[in-house]
Design a protein around this motif. Structure first.
Motif, PDB file in Angstrom:
ATOM      1  N   ASP A   1      -7.129 -13.834   1.583  1.00  0.00           N
ATOM      2  CA  ASP A   1      -5.969 -14.696   1.779  1.00  0.00           C
ATOM      3  C   ASP A   1      -4.654 -13.930   1.872  1.00  0.00           C
ATOM      4  OD1 ASP A   1      -7.671 -16.643  -0.616  1.00  0.00           O
ATOM      5  OD2 ASP A   1      -7.525 -17.129   1.527  1.00  0.00           O
ATOM      6  N   TYR A   2      -4.619 -12.750   1.309  1.00  0.00           N
ATOM      7  CA  TYR A   2      -3.367 -11.989   1.246  1.00  0.00           C
ATOM      8  C   TYR A   2      -3.614 -10.566   1.751  1.00  0.00           C
ATOM      9  CZ  TYR A   2      -2.445 -15.854  -1.916  1.00  0.00           C
ATOM     10  OH  TYR A   2      -2.327 -17.105  -2.460  1.00  0.00           O
ATOM     11  N   TRP A   3      -2.611 -10.072   2.470  1.00  0.00           N
ATOM     12  CA  TRP A   3      -2.718  -8.749   3.087  1.00  0.00           C
ATOM     13  C   TRP A   3      -1.432  -7.955   2.886  1.00  0.00           C
ATOM     14  CZ3 TRP A   3      -7.045  -6.866   5.593  1.00  0.00           C
ATOM     15  CH2 TRP A   3      -8.078  -7.786   5.797  1.00  0.00           C
ATOM     16  N   GLY A   4      -1.605  -6.650   2.753  1.00  0.00           N
ATOM     17  CA  GLY A   4      -0.453  -5.770   2.739  1.00  0.00           C
ATOM     18  C   GLY A   4      -0.090  -5.366   4.166  1.00  0.00           C
ATOM     19  N   GLN A   5       0.957  -4.566   4.272  1.00  0.00           N
ATOM     20  CA  GLN A   5       1.448  -4.137   5.583  1.00  0.00           C
ATOM     21  C   GLN A   5       0.707  -2.925   6.127  1.00  0.00           C
ATOM     22  OE1 GLN A   5       3.797  -5.841   7.496  1.00  0.00           O
ATOM     23  NE2 GLN A   5       3.262  -7.335   5.923  1.00  0.00           N
ATOM     24  N   GLY A   6      -0.022  -2.249   5.264  1.00  0.00           N
ATOM     25  CA  GLY A   6      -0.810  -1.106   5.707  1.00  0.00           C
ATOM     26  C   GLY A   6      -0.128   0.223   5.459  1.00  0.00           C
ATOM     27  N   THR A   7      -0.946   1.259   5.353  1.00  0.00           N
ATOM     28  CA  THR A   7      -0.451   2.625   5.218  1.00  0.00           C
ATOM     29  C   THR A   7      -1.256   3.505   6.167  1.00  0.00           C
ATOM     30  OG1 THR A   7       0.036   4.418   3.650  1.00  0.00           O
ATOM     31  CG2 THR A   7      -1.991   3.187   3.262  1.00  0.00           C
TER      32      THR A   7
ATOM     33  N   ASP B   1     -11.697   9.062  10.127  1.00  0.00           N
ATOM     34  CA  ASP B   1     -11.084   8.204   9.112  1.00  0.00           C
ATOM     35  C   ASP B   1      -9.645   7.856   9.454  1.00  0.00           C
ATOM     36  OD1 ASP B   1     -12.826  10.189   6.715  1.00  0.00           O
ATOM     37  OD2 ASP B   1     -13.352   8.146   7.346  1.00  0.00           O
ATOM     38  N   THR B   2      -9.126   8.423  10.507  1.00  0.00           N
ATOM     39  CA  THR B   2      -7.753   8.125  10.922  1.00  0.00           C
ATOM     40  C   THR B   2      -7.613   6.656  11.269  1.00  0.00           C
ATOM     41  OG1 THR B   2      -7.358  10.359  11.752  1.00  0.00           O
ATOM     42  CG2 THR B   2      -6.012   8.587  12.684  1.00  0.00           C
ATOM     43  N   ALA B   3      -6.673   6.000  10.599  1.00  0.00           N
ATOM     44  CA  ALA B   3      -6.487   4.558  10.783  1.00  0.00           C
ATOM     45  C   ALA B   3      -5.324   4.095   9.921  1.00  0.00           C
ATOM     46  CB  ALA B   3      -7.751   3.787  10.386  1.00  0.00           C
ATOM     47  N   VAL B   4      -4.928   2.879  10.155  1.00  0.00           N
ATOM     48  CA  VAL B   4      -4.037   2.198   9.219  1.00  0.00           C
ATOM     49  C   VAL B   4      -4.926   1.497   8.199  1.00  0.00           C
ATOM     50  CG1 VAL B   4      -2.267   0.444   8.907  1.00  0.00           C
ATOM     51  CG2 VAL B   4      -2.253   1.873  10.965  1.00  0.00           C
ATOM     52  N   TYR B   5      -4.656   1.739   6.940  1.00  0.00           N
ATOM     53  CA  TYR B   5      -5.465   1.177   5.861  1.00  0.00           C
ATOM     54  C   TYR B   5      -4.718   0.004   5.231  1.00  0.00           C
ATOM     55  CZ  TYR B   5      -8.846   4.922   6.182  1.00  0.00           C
ATOM     56  OH  TYR B   5      -9.822   5.768   6.624  1.00  0.00           O
ATOM     57  N   TYR B   6      -5.442  -1.114   5.135  1.00  0.00           N
ATOM     58  CA  TYR B   6      -4.874  -2.340   4.611  1.00  0.00           C
ATOM     59  C   TYR B   6      -5.556  -2.741   3.317  1.00  0.00           C
ATOM     60  CZ  TYR B   6      -2.983  -2.964   9.331  1.00  0.00           C
ATOM     61  OH  TYR B   6      -2.331  -2.792  10.525  1.00  0.00           O
ATOM     62  N   CYS B   7      -4.771  -3.257   2.420  1.00  0.00           N
ATOM     63  CA  CYS B   7      -5.252  -3.826   1.176  1.00  0.00           C
ATOM     64  C   CYS B   7      -5.254  -5.354   1.334  1.00  0.00           C
ATOM     65  CB  CYS B   7      -4.305  -3.398   0.057  1.00  0.00           C
ATOM     66  SG  CYS B   7      -4.609  -4.131  -1.538  1.00  0.00           S
ATOM     67  N   ALA B   8      -6.257  -6.006   0.763  1.00  0.00           N
ATOM     68  CA  ALA B   8      -6.354  -7.454   0.872  1.00  0.00           C
ATOM     69  C   ALA B   8      -6.841  -8.056  -0.444  1.00  0.00           C
ATOM     70  CB  ALA B   8      -7.305  -7.837   2.002  1.00  0.00           C
TER      71      ALA B   8
ATOM     72  N   GLU C   1       0.827  -1.197   0.000  1.00  0.00           N
ATOM     73  CA  GLU C   1       0.000   0.000   0.000  1.00  0.00           C
ATOM     74  C   GLU C   1       0.866   1.253   0.000  1.00  0.00           C
ATOM     75  OE1 GLU C   1      -2.013  -3.017   2.872  1.00  0.00           O
ATOM     76  OE2 GLU C   1       0.005  -2.285   2.409  1.00  0.00           O
ATOM     77  N   SER C   2       0.319   2.327  -0.531  1.00  0.00           N
ATOM     78  CA  SER C   2       0.993   3.617  -0.505  1.00  0.00           C
ATOM     79  C   SER C   2      -0.056   4.711  -0.588  1.00  0.00           C
ATOM     80  CB  SER C   2       1.995   3.747  -1.658  1.00  0.00           C
ATOM     81  OG  SER C   2       1.315   3.664  -2.900  1.00  0.00           O
ATOM     82  N   GLY C   3       0.388   5.941  -0.309  1.00  0.00           N
ATOM     83  CA  GLY C   3      -0.503   7.077  -0.456  1.00  0.00           C
ATOM     84  C   GLY C   3      -1.033   7.653   0.839  1.00  0.00           C
ATOM     85  N   GLY C   4      -0.739   7.013   1.947  1.00  0.00           N
ATOM     86  CA  GLY C   4      -1.194   7.536   3.225  1.00  0.00           C
ATOM     87  C   GLY C   4      -0.416   8.774   3.629  1.00  0.00           C
ATOM     88  N   GLY C   5      -0.862   9.395   4.721  1.00  0.00           N
ATOM     89  CA  GLY C   5      -0.161  10.562   5.208  1.00  0.00           C
ATOM     90  C   GLY C   5      -0.993  11.331   6.216  1.00  0.00           C
ATOM     91  N   LEU C   6      -0.487  12.494   6.572  1.00  0.00           N
ATOM     92  CA  LEU C   6      -1.172  13.394   7.503  1.00  0.00           C
ATOM     93  C   LEU C   6      -1.849  14.490   6.690  1.00  0.00           C
ATOM     94  CD1 LEU C   6      -1.793  14.581  10.302  1.00  0.00           C
ATOM     95  CD2 LEU C   6       0.456  15.676  10.220  1.00  0.00           C
TER      96      LEU C   6
END
Length: 132
Positions: A120-126, A90-97, A6-11
């Motif tokens: 079955d598969y997960w990213g590390q989160g952003t 909406d503040t959180a760690v966002y995971y792709c699966a 995952e990418s694109g997260g931030g403050l």
């Protein structure tokens, strides 16, 4: 084995938009249903949005419906989550699966896509942090 990054997260400040990306590798991306989940501090991970393989059916949590769009680019092996009018909640760690299950009705897909156990598969989160 599918790897997800995952990418694109931030403050960001409340009210702005953000687009998260999830790049997949190691599998045939178009065969996978993709989902976005999030986990806020002290809370359980929750469903945000999903998009199915093949026909790209979409599903959204009530908390983000109308503010989020999910899309996929199979040529780039990437799924996107566009979030508008961000709120501090909406503040959180966002995971792709991802998972490669076949569904034969929208209702079945919608119910299943909201359950993290079906992936079955997960990213590390952003991390996404929305300040007020």
């Amino acid at each position: 084995q599918v790897q997800l990054v995952e990418s694109g997260g931030g403050l960001v400040q409340a009210g702005v938009s953000l687009r998260l990306s999830c790049a997949a590798s190691g599998g045939t991306f178009s065969n996978y249903n993709m989902g976005w989940f999030r986990q806020a501090p002290g809370k359980e991970r929750e469903f945000v949005a999903s998009i199915s393989r093949r026909v790209s059916l979409t599903n959204f949590a009530d908390s983000v419906k109308g503010r989020c769009t999910i899309s996929r680019d199979n040529a780039k092996n990437t799924v996107f989550l566009q979030m508008d009018s961000l709120e501090p909640e909406d503040t959180a760690v966002y995971y792709c699966a991802a998972d490669d299950k076949a569904y034969y009705s929208f209702s079945t897909y919608r119910t299943s896509s909201e359950n993290e156990r079906n992936y079955d598969y997960w990213g590390q989160g952003t991390q996404v942090t929305v300040s007020s």
